[in-house]
Each structure stands twice: as C-alpha cells, then as structure tokens.
Design a protein around this motif. Structure first.
Motif, PDB file in Angstrom:
ATOM      1  N   GLN A 147       0.740  -1.299  -0.028  1.00 56.72           N
ATOM      2  CA  GLN A 147      -0.069  -0.003   0.042  1.00 56.72           C
ATOM      3  C   GLN A 147       0.916   1.121  -0.029  1.00 56.72           C
ATOM      4  OE1 GLN A 147      -3.023   0.219   2.925  1.00 56.72           O
ATOM      5  NE2 GLN A 147      -3.528  -1.898   2.785  1.00 56.72           N
ATOM      6  N   ASP A 163     -19.736   4.673  -1.777  1.00 59.23           N
ATOM      7  CA  ASP A 163     -18.587   3.683  -1.411  1.00 59.23           C
ATOM      8  C   ASP A 163     -18.217   4.066  -0.029  1.00 59.23           C
ATOM      9  OD1 ASP A 163     -18.448   2.371  -3.674  1.00 59.23           O
ATOM     10  OD2 ASP A 163     -16.769   3.581  -4.478  1.00 59.23           O
ATOM     11  N   TRP A 164     -18.000   5.340   0.428  1.00 65.92           N
ATOM     12  CA  TRP A 164     -17.252   5.641   1.628  1.00 65.92           C
ATOM     13  C   TRP A 164     -18.551   5.925   2.906  1.00 65.92           C
ATOM     14  CZ3 TRP A 164     -13.698   6.074  -1.980  1.00 65.92           C
ATOM     15  CH2 TRP A 164     -12.468   5.786  -1.519  1.00 65.92           C
ATOM     16  N   ILE A 210     -20.462   3.565   3.860  1.00 65.30           N
ATOM     17  CA  ILE A 210     -20.338   2.340   4.647  1.00 65.30           C
ATOM     18  C   ILE A 210     -19.271   2.482   5.703  1.00 65.30           C
ATOM     19  CG2 ILE A 210     -18.523   1.174   3.188  1.00 65.30           C
ATOM     20  CD1 ILE A 210     -20.417  -1.224   3.815  1.00 65.30           C
ATOM     21  N   LEU A 211     -18.260   3.264   5.468  1.00 63.57           N
ATOM     22  CA  LEU A 211     -17.300   3.654   6.592  1.00 63.57           C
ATOM     23  C   LEU A 211     -18.177   4.402   7.581  1.00 63.57           C
ATOM     24  CD1 LEU A 211     -14.022   3.971   4.807  1.00 63.57           C
ATOM     25  CD2 LEU A 211     -14.885   2.206   6.044  1.00 63.57           C
ATOM     26  N   GLU A 264     -21.189   4.902   8.176  1.00 63.49           N
ATOM     27  CA  GLU A 264     -22.280   4.315   8.790  1.00 63.49           C
ATOM     28  C   GLU A 264     -21.493   3.229  10.016  1.00 63.49           C
ATOM     29  OE1 GLU A 264     -24.594   1.711   6.261  1.00 63.49           O
ATOM     30  OE2 GLU A 264     -24.645   3.575   4.752  1.00 63.49           O
ATOM     31  N   ALA A 265     -20.516   2.855   9.790  1.00 64.66           N
ATOM     32  CA  ALA A 265     -20.004   1.886  10.687  1.00 64.66           C
ATOM     33  C   ALA A 265     -19.448   2.750  11.962  1.00 64.66           C
ATOM     34  CB  ALA A 265     -18.607   1.111   9.988  1.00 64.66           C
ATOM     35  N   GLN A 292     -10.762  11.140  -6.624  1.00 62.66           N
ATOM     36  CA  GLN A 292      -9.700  10.470  -5.667  1.00 62.66           C
ATOM     37  C   GLN A 292      -9.182  11.731  -4.838  1.00 62.66           C
ATOM     38  OE1 GLN A 292      -8.536   7.667  -5.374  1.00 62.66           O
ATOM     39  NE2 GLN A 292     -10.047   6.779  -7.054  1.00 62.66           N
ATOM     40  N   MET A 350     -12.123  11.974  -2.091  1.00 62.98           N
ATOM     41  CA  MET A 350     -12.204  11.004  -1.233  1.00 62.98           C
ATOM     42  C   MET A 350     -10.973  10.704   0.044  1.00 62.98           C
ATOM     43  SD  MET A 350     -15.047   9.984  -1.679  1.00 62.98           S
ATOM     44  CE  MET A 350     -15.918  10.573  -3.025  1.00 62.98           C
ATOM     45  N   ASN A 351      -9.740  11.374  -0.514  1.00 61.39           N
ATOM     46  CA  ASN A 351      -8.766  11.274   0.496  1.00 61.39           C
ATOM     47  C   ASN A 351      -9.206  12.243   1.694  1.00 61.39           C
ATOM     48  OD1 ASN A 351      -6.742   9.616  -0.649  1.00 61.39           O
ATOM     49  ND2 ASN A 351      -6.006  11.177  -2.004  1.00 61.39           N
ATOM     50  N   ASP A 371     -12.183  10.579   3.442  1.00 61.16           N
ATOM     51  CA  ASP A 371     -11.879   9.292   4.321  1.00 61.16           C
ATOM     52  C   ASP A 371     -11.129   9.821   5.651  1.00 61.16           C
ATOM     53  OD1 ASP A 371     -11.268   6.496   4.129  1.00 61.16           O
ATOM     54  OD2 ASP A 371      -8.817   6.903   4.366  1.00 61.16           O
ATOM     55  N   LYS A 400     -12.191   9.216   9.413  1.00 57.04           N
ATOM     56  CA  LYS A 400     -11.489   8.561  10.128  1.00 57.04           C
ATOM     57  C   LYS A 400     -11.338   9.483  11.650  1.00 57.04           C
ATOM     58  CE  LYS A 400      -8.038   7.127   7.571  1.00 57.04           C
ATOM     59  NZ  LYS A 400      -6.563   6.986   6.958  1.00 57.04           N
ATOM     60  N   ARG A 426     -24.916  -4.231  -3.569  1.00 62.42           N
ATOM     61  CA  ARG A 426     -23.657  -4.335  -3.705  1.00 62.42           C
ATOM     62  C   ARG A 426     -23.139  -5.620  -2.724  1.00 62.42           C
ATOM     63  NH1 ARG A 426     -19.663  -0.165  -4.566  1.00 62.42           N
ATOM     64  NH2 ARG A 426     -19.929  -0.810  -6.365  1.00 62.42           N
ATOM     65  N   TRP A 447     -16.013  -3.193  -7.441  1.00 61.17           N
ATOM     66  CA  TRP A 447     -15.785  -1.792  -7.116  1.00 61.17           C
ATOM     67  C   TRP A 447     -15.329  -1.112  -8.532  1.00 61.17           C
ATOM     68  CZ3 TRP A 447     -16.182  -4.237  -2.651  1.00 61.17           C
ATOM     69  CH2 TRP A 447     -16.995  -3.905  -1.759  1.00 61.17           C
ATOM     70  N   PHE A 486      -6.106   4.138  -7.327  1.00 61.18           N
ATOM     71  CA  PHE A 486      -5.551   5.341  -6.472  1.00 61.18           C
ATOM     72  C   PHE A 486      -5.608   4.854  -5.023  1.00 61.18           C
ATOM     73  CE2 PHE A 486      -6.996   7.212 -10.742  1.00 61.18           C
ATOM     74  CZ  PHE A 486      -5.588   7.720 -10.982  1.00 61.18           C
ATOM     75  N   SER A 487      -6.381   5.845  -4.203  1.00 60.64           N
ATOM     76  CA  SER A 487      -6.672   5.822  -2.933  1.00 60.64           C
ATOM     77  C   SER A 487      -7.348   4.533  -2.445  1.00 60.64           C
ATOM     78  CB  SER A 487      -7.251   6.970  -2.108  1.00 60.64           C
ATOM     79  OG  SER A 487      -8.387   7.003  -3.053  1.00 60.64           O
ATOM     80  N   VAL A 531     -12.744   0.543   3.036  1.00 68.18           N
ATOM     81  CA  VAL A 531     -14.368   0.191   2.666  1.00 68.18           C
ATOM     82  C   VAL A 531     -14.692  -1.286   2.437  1.00 68.18           C
ATOM     83  CG1 VAL A 531     -15.830   0.791   0.668  1.00 68.18           C
ATOM     84  CG2 VAL A 531     -14.397   2.566   1.570  1.00 68.18           C
ATOM     85  N   VAL A 537     -15.043  -3.117   5.651  1.00 69.74           N
ATOM     86  CA  VAL A 537     -16.169  -2.633   6.628  1.00 69.74           C
ATOM     87  C   VAL A 537     -17.325  -3.469   5.932  1.00 69.74           C
ATOM     88  CG1 VAL A 537     -17.913  -0.872   7.049  1.00 69.74           C
ATOM     89  CG2 VAL A 537     -15.632  -0.698   7.619  1.00 69.74           C
ATOM     90  N   ARG A 593     -19.934  -6.224   7.636  1.00 63.12           N
ATOM     91  CA  ARG A 593     -21.403  -6.289   7.551  1.00 63.12           C
ATOM     92  C   ARG A 593     -22.112  -7.435   6.848  1.00 63.12           C
ATOM     93  NH1 ARG A 593     -23.537  -0.291   6.615  1.00 63.12           N
ATOM     94  NH2 ARG A 593     -24.926  -1.284   5.176  1.00 63.12           N
TER      95      ARG A 593
END
Lengths: 470, 240
Positions: A295, A330-331, A333-334, A336-337, A360, A363-364, A367, A371, B166, B192, B198-199, B204, B207, B211
């Motif tokens: 990563q 997409d995000w 869900i994070l 919601e968690a 991109q 989303m950084n 994110d 967090k 999904r 996806w 990228f990021s 995601v 998680v 679920r």
C-alpha cells in the motif's frame, strides 16, 4: 565552425566591430572632409578675393576699352604678379582680355572658354608642371552684355596643404582606430568582468553545495539582474532538493517500519519449531506487513506520478454533485460503521474536469474526515461556487488541526499528533489530494470550524461551468 | 496454499509457460499453477522463452514485461505467430496506466501489476483460459447458503438474508470463487470497478465484508465468510 572573424568573446566581437566599423566610418568621414577641402579651400577664398578686386578695379567703357584703376589696362608683359590673374570672355565665347604672367605660347593646352554659369570652378592643366585653379562668374559687359570673368591662381599651393592634411589623416586614422579598439576592448572587459566572476561562482556550485550564491555586482546593470534572478532560481532549486532529501528520508523511514516487523516476525518464527497453527499465524502476520508495504509503495508511486506531472488526465463534462454522490456511496459504509452522518448538499454544478482524479482528491479528504471524527458526528460535503471557482467543502466535527500544524498539512508524511495515535495512515493523503487538485488547476485550503472541527475546501476552476437544470 | 480443485471445472491438459526472470517469483507462480493441475513450463529469459515457444504449443503465457535478453513485448509478438495463439497475461512492475494500455495493445490479453497476490493470478489465468467461474447458473449454492442470480436474493437455510445490491454482488463473487482466496484487489477491480488504483478502498472493503458476514453468518450458524489475515477473504468452512 567558428571563423576567424567570429571571435568567441563578446568583448572580442565588440573590439572587432570598433576596428572594422570604426575604420570604415572614420575613413568615410575624413574622406568627405578631404574632398570638400580639396575642392573649395583655401584657394577658393583667395580666388573670390581676386574676383572682387578685378570687379572693383576693372572698368569696361562703352567704347569697349578696358581700364584698370582709371588707366588703360597694362599690357600682358607688364602685368605684375601683384595683380590678380584674370580673363574676360564675351558672350560668344571669344577671349576679350587675358592678363597673367605667362606667355600664351608656353602653354601646352590652350585654355577653353568657360561654360556660362555662376561660380564655376575648374582645375586646368596648362602645362606639365602647372595646374591652374579657376573660378568663372558673369560680369556685365558693355551695354549689359553677359560677359564672363574668370580669375585663376596656381593650384599647387592648395595641393601642398591638402598633402599635409592627407598625411595627417593617414597617420591619425590608424591611431584613432587603435585607440577605439583598445578602449572598447578594455571598457567591455571592465563592464563584463562581473559576468566572468559570476561564471566562476556558478562553476563552484555543485549539486552537493547548492547553498552557494553568485555575488551580485553593486550597480544595477543587466548583469546584476541576471545574478539576482540566478540566485532566486538557485534558492528554489535548493529548496526542491531539500524537499526531495526529506521525502526520501521520510519514505525510507516509513518503509522501514513494516520491513522491520516483517523480518522480525520471520526471524522469531524460525527460532524454534512450532505447530502448524503457529506457523500459519506467523505467515499471516508477515503477509499483513507485506500488504502494508504494498500500500505504501503504491501511494508513493501515485504521489510521484502526480507530482512529477506523469499522470495524464481526461477532461469531460460532469455533473459534479452526481459524481461526488457516486464516490460517497462507497465511503458511506465507513461512516455508517461509525454511526456518522455523511451528507451531500449544495448546487448541481456542471463543469469540465477529470471526474476520476477529482473523486480521488475528494475521497482522501472524506476518508480523513470519517477517520478522525468522533462516532455519531456529522460530516457534510457542500458544493458551491465562489467567484470564478467551484468549491467543494468537507466539514467535520473532528479534533481539527492545531494552528502550528496547519502550514505542514499537505506535506508528505505529515501527521498531526492526534493522527499519530491511530494506526493505518501514512500521512500522504492530503499531499496526494493537493497534487491532484494542482493537476486540475485547483487548490486545497483549510479552515478551522467553530466550535470544533475542520473545513477542507477543494476548489476547481469554474471555466464555462453552469448549474444543472435538473 | 490453494487447494487443488477436486472436481474442478477445469479440463486437464492446460499448458502454461511462465516467463519471469526473478527466481522466487517464478518458482511461486510455477508451484501455484501446478497446484491447479496444469502443466507448467518456465523460462527465465526472453530468449529461452522463444526457444520453448518454438518447441511446443501453449495455452497461456505469463510474461514479465521487463526481461533480460529480448523483452516481454518481443516474446508476445513471437507467441502470436502460433496458431492458435496462446492467451497472454502480462506481469508488470509499472503501475502506470499508459503502460498497461501499451501492454494490452501489444497483444497481451490482461495484465497484473506487481506486487500481486497469487490468488489473483490464478483467477486471471482462469478468466483468460475462457474457463471463467462466472456462469449463467441460476442458483449458486454453498452448504445451506443459496444465491438466486436472477432475483438477486439470498437465503441461508430457511432464513431470508436481506442484502444491499452491492452485498449481493460481493457474495456472488465469493460463491463463484468458493473455497478459494479472494483478495481485496480482486474485489476492488471486479466489484468496485476501480481500474485506476488510487486511494485504497481497503477500509471500505473491510467494513463491507464485516457487514456481509454479520448478515450471512447468523448466530449459531456455521461461519462461511472467512477473513484470511494478510491475504483476503474466502467463502468456505473454517478449515482450509
């Protein structure tokens, strides 16, 4: 190929110009003066004085007799050197009278009648060793007939003076040109000396020693400006190199952490024999670290590509809000968690941009917001316009960024103290976001939020963007 | 390790040529593919690969982009002379999108960016061999778990499992690759649809999987969705 007439140095070229151009110009100038003098001076003035004297003293009576000072004109033989030499010609080109101290028969060439007109100057070779300089002008004859008076003098006298002048010119011209060349060379050399020392300075500047600067000459000439600009460039270069060094150091440090864990876990695993379950645990742990390495290298590569301008982008017309909504899906869900509310509000702007790259970049930031915001808090993404820019603001209720840290926010590997406590981040997200936005002609700004939280503003050029009708 | 397919849908007799100069990578690829029951040859250089291509026919080529001797591109060009031409999977350390496109234009059918998981390599190979696990089977089953691919509904035993679209996509993917490792990057790419990596979507995906597991594996039921540390996920019973 350099030819001999193309000297290498500027001062050499200037000196050459002085030599050739100066000589040519001076020669032209003095030649002109010489010709002028040769034609008109100094015999000219004396001839005119003679003519005036003749006009004053000579008298033409109506009976065609000629008188000199009230007496009949003396015959040629008695015409002394003290009197001016002259001729009278009638309107038909016939000689009326000539008075000079020569015998007509001693002439090699008979004198031609003067051409009519005012002040006609001629130089005439009357014998092999005698040149006469003459000036002719109209004179009213008896009954107003247009006679012509011609006065003359020996040409030699004038030639002598001209010869002296010629000698002066021939000797002075090289001297003047030499002075011009030497002076030009010396002056140019003096003026350009700062350039020489600048070149010496620059020569000493290497990649290892970018802190050196070029000395700036005190006067504000063009060279001074070059030196100043050069120093500014060096400054930027030095900063860039320093940033690169820091980046390499930081990156190595970040890579070393998972690498250490990886080798330590492996080493420990081999220390004694273990059960298959234990081995599986060890290998899984090593794979985790390997994944972290993957990563990190991926993100570093991404940063290098975007920062180095290698990333290509494809503009297209997009409904920004819809694009953001797709990304947030997409995000979400994070969020919601963590029981956070993630909402998208604002105006449906349609602009030309690269949706993938913008997503991109955004989303950084999202994110990070998810967090670092507490559970149960709200995160809002607002689309709007501000002047000529479209602004997407991400507001959270997180701890915010300490004032001291704000300047370093988008530096690579920067992580606020609050973030360091959390595992998983590399501190590259905002640097990447900024690089992406830069690529799209946009910018990233930070603003603290009251009473607590952060607002990150991603702005894009509006271009010919407009609000969507729907 | 991958388990060798017991009643695999793959026909035997698949022959693969692995062209990779880095020994450890080459050996692990060869062993992995052998576990699939395929006949695997290996070459360390481009020249060696061309000799092997001259000697026999292959169904699939796995080629490293950067090779000593002649490069991957030349190998692919040579391979395409054969009839029928083998399928080509390109391995590249370059993450650049443009390089990927160049690879695909030069005749490679697919690509994998290093570092990759071996599980993903196997999945790509299967796809290339036109023996993909996607099927038009109306019902995907694992134990008491059933997924209706048309109605997009899922049941566990008699219990109806309510899932988002999904989540159905993810579960279908896991069912297709049942008993095999599914990596995050496979999910990123296939579910996806993130082609430009990228990021990271890792968080995601984690998680999402948590679920999905909560919904699929009810209390008292056998755990079917396994998390494999450092590797990914697997649909199957606990033991490998």
């Amino acid at each position: 190929m350099k030819r001999w007439w193309q000297p290498r140095t500027l001062r050499g070229r200037l000196a050459l110009w002085y030599a050739i151009g100066g000589t040519a110009l001076l020669a032209l100038y003095s030649g002109g003066i010489y010709l002028f003098i040769a034609r008109y001076l100094p015999v000219e003035a004396r001839l005119r004085a003679d003519a005036a004297e003749v006009r004053r003293r000579l008298q033409v009576r109506p009976d065609l007799t000629l008188w000199w000072d009230g007496y009949p004109v003396a015959p040629s033989a008695e015409w002394g050197l003290q009197h001016p030499w002259f001729e009278l010609w009638d309107e038909q080109g016939r000689l009326v009278l000539r008075r000079w101290p020569f015998a007509d028969r001693s002439l090699d060439n008979p004198l031609l009648p003067p051409s009519p007109g005012r002040d006609v100057v001629t130089i005439y070779n009357v014998a092999s060793d005698l040149r006469l300089r003459m000036i002719a002008m109209p004179l009213a004859g008896p009954g107003g007939r247009p006679w012509i008076l011609r006065v003359m003098r020996v040409h030699e006298a004038a030639v002598d003076i001209l010869a002296v002048f010629r000698i002066i010119l021939w000797t002075m011209l090289p001297l003047v040109v030499a002075a011009l060349v030497a002076g030009g060379y010396a002056l140019t050399r003096y003026w350009l000396r700062p350039l020489d020392s600048m070149a010496d300075d620059v020569e000493r500047i290497g990649v290892d020693d970018l802190s050196r600067r070029v000395s700036v000459p005190p006067n504000s000439s063009e060279i001074g400006r070059v030196a100043t600009v050069f120093n500014q460039t060096l400054e930027r270069l030095q900063n860039a190199f320093a940033a690169l060094d820091r980046f390499v150091a930081d990156a190595s440090h970040e890579l070393r952490t998972p690498l250490t864990a990886l080798s330590n876990v492996g080493e420990l695993g081999l220390k004694r024999s273990r059960t298959p379950a234990e081995y599986q645990e060890i290998i899984a742990s090593m794979l985790e670290e390997a994944d972290r390495l993957r990563q990190l290298t991926q993100r570093l590569l991404e940063l290098a590509r975007v920062g180095g301008g290698a990333e290509s982008f494809h503009r297209q017309t997009v409904d920004l809000k819809r694009e953001i909504a797709a990304g947030l899906a997409d995000w979400s869900i994070l969020a919601e968690a963590r029981a956070q509310r993630l909402e998208l509000i604002g105006e449906p702007w349609v602009i030309d941009t690269d949706p993938v790259i913008f997503r991109q970049a955004l989303m950084n930031v999202v994110d990070n917001a998810i967090k670092y915001s507490p559970e149960g808090s709200a995160i809002s993404v607002t689309v709007g316009s501000h002047g000529e820019r479209i602004v997407v603001a991400v507001a959270d209720e997180g701890p915010g960024i300490a004032e001291a840290d704000r300047a370093q926010l988008s530096q690579r590997f920067f992580r606020a103290d609050s973030a360091r406590a959390r595992p998983g981040g590399f501190g590259l997200g905002l640097a990447i976001t900024q690089a992406y936005l830069h690529l799209l002609g946009g910018a990233l700004d930070y603003e603290p939020r009251s009473p607590q939280g952060s607002i990150f503003r991603l702005s894009l050029p509006r271009g010919n963007g407009h609000l969507s009708a729907t | 390790m991958e388990r060798a397919p017991a009643a695999s849908s793959l026909a035997p007799g698949v022959s693969v040529l692995v062209i990779e100069d880095e020994t450890k990578t080459r050996n692990s690829i060869v062993q992995t593919l052998q576990l699939e029951g395929w006949a695997v040859s290996a070459a360390a250089t481009g020249d060696e690969a061309i000799r092997q291509l001259d000697a026999g026919a292959f169904d699939l080529l796995i080629v490293d982009w950067m090779l000593p001797g002649c490069d991957g591109l030349s190998v692919v060009e040579r391979a395409h002379l054969a009839v029928p031409a083998p399928r080509v999977l390109m391995l590249t350390a370059r993450a650049a999108l443009d390089d990927r496109i160049t690879g695909l234009e030069s005749g490679a059918d697919d690509y994998l960016v290093k570092p990759f998981a071996l599980a993903e390599l196997v999945a790509r190979c299967r796809a290339l061999l036109r023996r993909p696990l996607t099927s038009d089977r109306p019902l995907l089953v694992y134990g008491d778990l059933r997924l209706d691919t048309r109605a997009r509904t899922v049941t566990r035993a008699a219990r109806k499992v309510p899932l988002t679209p999904r989540e159905v996509d993810v579960l279908e993917y896991l069912l297709l690759y049942q008993d095999q490792v599914v990596t995050r990057s496979m999910l990123e790419r296939d579910i996806w649809k993130q082609t430009r990596r990228f990021s990271s979507l890792d968080n995601v995906i984690d998680v999402q999987m948590a679920r999905l597991r909560r919904k699929v594996d009810g209390p008292g039921e056998l755990r079917l969705i396994q998390t494999l540390r450092g590797r990914g996920y697997r649909l199957g019973t606990e033991a490998e």
